[in-house]
Enzyme design. Sequence first.
Site, PDB file in Angstrom:
ATOM      1  N   GLU A   1      46.316 -10.818 -25.517  1.00 43.32           N
ATOM      2  CA  GLU A   1      45.649  -9.649 -24.942  1.00 43.32           C
ATOM      3  C   GLU A   1      45.809  -8.397 -25.800  1.00 43.32           C
ATOM      4  OE1 GLU A   1      46.573  -7.283 -20.846  1.00 43.32           O
ATOM      5  OE2 GLU A   1      46.535  -9.471 -20.758  1.00 43.32           O
ATOM      6  N   ASP A   2      47.003  -8.222 -26.376  1.00 42.06           N
ATOM      7  CA  ASP A   2      47.343  -6.948 -27.011  1.00 42.06           C
ATOM      8  C   ASP A   2      47.463  -6.991 -28.530  1.00 42.06           C
ATOM      9  OD1 ASP A   2      47.463  -5.887 -24.470  1.00 42.06           O
ATOM     10  OD2 ASP A   2      49.638  -6.016 -24.330  1.00 42.06           O
TER      11      ASP A   2
END
Length: 171
Positions: free
Chosen positions: A55-56
């Site tokens: 996600e990051d």
Amino acid sequence: MNNRYLKARTLARAKHTGQMYGDVPYYIHLDAVSRLASPFGTDAMIVAQLHDVLEDTETTIDELVADFGFLVADAVSYMTDDKLENRQARKDHINLRLATLDTVEEAARIALIVKACDRLANVRASLYSNHHYYQLYQEEHHVFKQSVYRKGLCEAIWWELDNLLRYSEAS
């Protein structure tokens, strides 16, 4: 410590370099989630370290498969928010995905456990340091629990989460 876990922790720290969790390096959050996941085994601790890496960061699912296998990669993938701009849309989408998971599949079981551990770590951190997020978690709790909770799976995590958020209702 298990070599696979150390590899996951090292990779997560490298991938999240420079990212912050409030006022502290991001790995503080990852370690907190991992500690909460520790009663559920090494794979849960590994997924806890890696739960935000897709996600990051620029990490791919193929990298996770190559380094940790399909079980870990699938569990992390199940937990990963889609890159939608609106928080509500992201949460709606992931909650729908999590609601469909069946704990008969090991990756799904681990994902649900780590997702609950992640939320508990976030609620604990926000309880004293970020009231805005604490209120968001309180508002989201009912829908989050409907999507993630499975009877008999990590009951102690849910007990604390419910109690912390119930405490906030009285505040």
